[in-house]
Design a protein around this motif. Structure first.
Motif, PDB file in Angstrom:
ATOM      1  N   THR A  51       0.171  -1.486 -35.101  1.00 17.39           N
ATOM      2  CA  THR A  51      -1.253  -1.675 -34.660  1.00 17.39           C
ATOM      3  C   THR A  51      -1.927  -0.254 -34.610  1.00 17.39           C
ATOM      4  O   THR A  51      -3.020  -0.381 -34.052  1.00 17.39           O
ATOM      5  N   TYR A  90      -0.218  -8.133 -28.116  1.00 18.73           N
ATOM      6  CA  TYR A  90      -0.366  -8.119 -29.272  1.00 18.73           C
ATOM      7  C   TYR A  90      -1.472  -9.081 -30.016  1.00 18.73           C
ATOM      8  O   TYR A  90      -1.973  -8.816 -31.147  1.00 18.73           O
ATOM      9  N   TRP A  93      -4.811  -7.794 -29.572  1.00 13.96           N
ATOM     10  CA  TRP A  93      -5.172  -6.809 -30.777  1.00 13.96           C
ATOM     11  C   TRP A  93      -5.440  -7.510 -31.977  1.00 13.96           C
ATOM     12  O   TRP A  93      -6.256  -7.135 -32.709  1.00 13.96           O
TER      13      TRP A  93
END
Length: 297
Positions: A51, A90, A93
Motif C-alpha cells: 500500500t 486495508y 485504503w
C-alpha cells in the motif's frame, strides 16, 4: 470446526481425523490463493500487495468476486482480535485508490473486467483459525460487507472452510425483520402482477434456505450467496422469471422448457443451470434444485 467431527472408515471400523491449524499463516494463504476462485468464489489478483511507503502496509490478497466487487482477503493462523480492524484498514485504503485497483484488474483480467468493477459493494473476507463472539457481533453492526471464514486442516489431504458470520453492510431499521424486500420491488423495473408476486415468492424461498445467506444486486440480477453465489435471479420478464443456479446441469435431469444447461453460453449472473419459472407450481418444482445449489455453495 465447531461441533464438526470427521471420521475415516477402515475395515468396518472408524477412526477420527483430528482437526488442526496450519503450521504457519502462510500455509493457509498459499493454499487459498492457488485455488481462490474454487474456494471463495473470488478471482485472484495479487498477493502481499504493497500500500506504499506512506500507508506502510501489505494486503494479504486482492481479488474480484463473482459479482465484480473488489475483495480484500486477510488471513490469521489462529484467533486474532485485530483481524477485522486490520482488514477494514486495508479496505479503506483500497476505496481511496480505485484507479490503482482498476489498473491491476485491467492488467490481470483485461479491460472488460476492469470496466465492470462495482465500487458500491467492496468486500472483506477474513480467514482464520477461529473468531470470538465479539468478532461476530462487529460484523453484524458494521456498514461494510464482511465474511468471517473459519478453516481447519484434516490429515494431509482435507481442508474445511466454514462461514462463521456474513453481512452485506446494509444497516436495517430498528425492529425490521432479517428478510429484505423482494427483488422485484427493490429495483426500478416495471414488473407487475403475477411475475412480481412470483419474484417475491422466489426471494422468500431462497432466503429461507439458511441463516447464512446474504444478497447483493445490480441492474442485471440479484445474487444470493453464502460465501459464493448459489443463485442469481434476473428481473421478471413479461411471462417468465429466470434463475441461474450453481447446481451441476449434468446431475439434475434437464426438463425442456423448465431447466437448461447454459455452460459456455452468455447470460446474466453466475451458475450453469438456468431455471425458467412461470407459475407457483414451477417454483415448487424448483425447490430441490435451489437446495442442491445452496449445498454446492
Amino acid at each position: 470446526m465447531s461441533g464438526l467431527k470427521l471420521f475415516h472408515t477402515t475395515n468396518g471400523g472408524v477412526s477420527e481425523v483430528a482437526p488442526r491449524l496450519a503450521e504457519v499463516e502462510a500455509d493457509v494463504q498459499h493454499l487459498i490463493e492457488a485455488h481462490m476462485e474454487t474456494m471463495l468464489g473470488v478471482r485472484f489478483l495479487a498477493s502481499e500487495y504493497s500500500t506504499g511507503p506512506v500507508h506502510g502496509g501489505r494486503i494479504d490478497s486482492l481479488g474480484l468476486d463473482e459479482n465484480d466487487a473488489p475483495v480484500v482477503v486477510e488471513y490469521k493462523r489462529g484467533t486474532d482480535a485485530g483481524v477485522i480492524n486490520q482488514g477494514l484498514f486495508y479496505l479503506a485504503w483500497l476505496m481511496d485508490h480505485r484507479a490503482e485497483f482498476g489498473h491491476l484488474v485491467r492488467e490481470r483480467l483485461g479491460a472488460a473486467a476492469a470496466s465492470r468493477v462495482r465500487w458500491s459493494a467492496p468486500r472483506l473476507i477474513c480467514v482464520a483459525g477461529d473468531f470470538t463472539r465479539y468478532d461476530v457481533h462487529a460484523v453484524r453492526e458494521h456498514r461494510r460487507s464482511i465474511d468471517l471464514v473459519r478453516y481447519r486442516f484434516y490429515g494431509e489431504r482435507l481442508v474445511g472452510l466454514e462461514t462463521v458470520a456474513s453481512a452485506t453492510g446494509q444497516t436495517p431499521a430498528p425492529g425490521t425483520a432479517r428478510r429484505r424486500r423482494p427483488a422485484a420491488r427493490t429495483r426500478g423495473h416495471l414488473a407487475q402482477g403475477a411475475m412480481a408476486e412470483l419474484a417475491a415468492a422466489v426471494d422468500e424461498t431462497l432466503l429461507g434456505l439458511g441463516q447464512d445467506i446474504t444478497t447483493t444486486e445490480n441492474r442485471l440480477y440479484r445474487a444470493y450467496r453464502r460465501l459464493r453465489n448459489f443463485a442469481c435471479v434476473c428481473p421478471p420478464q413479461q411471462t417468465k422469471l429466470l434463475v441461474y443456479l450453481k447446481a451441476d446441469p449434468k446431475e439434475t435431469g434437464l426438463v425442456p422448457g423448465f431447466t437448461r444447461d447454459v455452460t459456455g453460453l452468455g447470460h446474466h449472473g453466475t451458475g450453469n443451470l438456468e431455471v425458467r419459472l412461470r407459475t407457483e407450481r414451477d417454483l415448487e418444482r424448483a425447490q430441490d434444485l435451489f437446495r442442491l445449489s445452496y449445498a454446492a455453495a
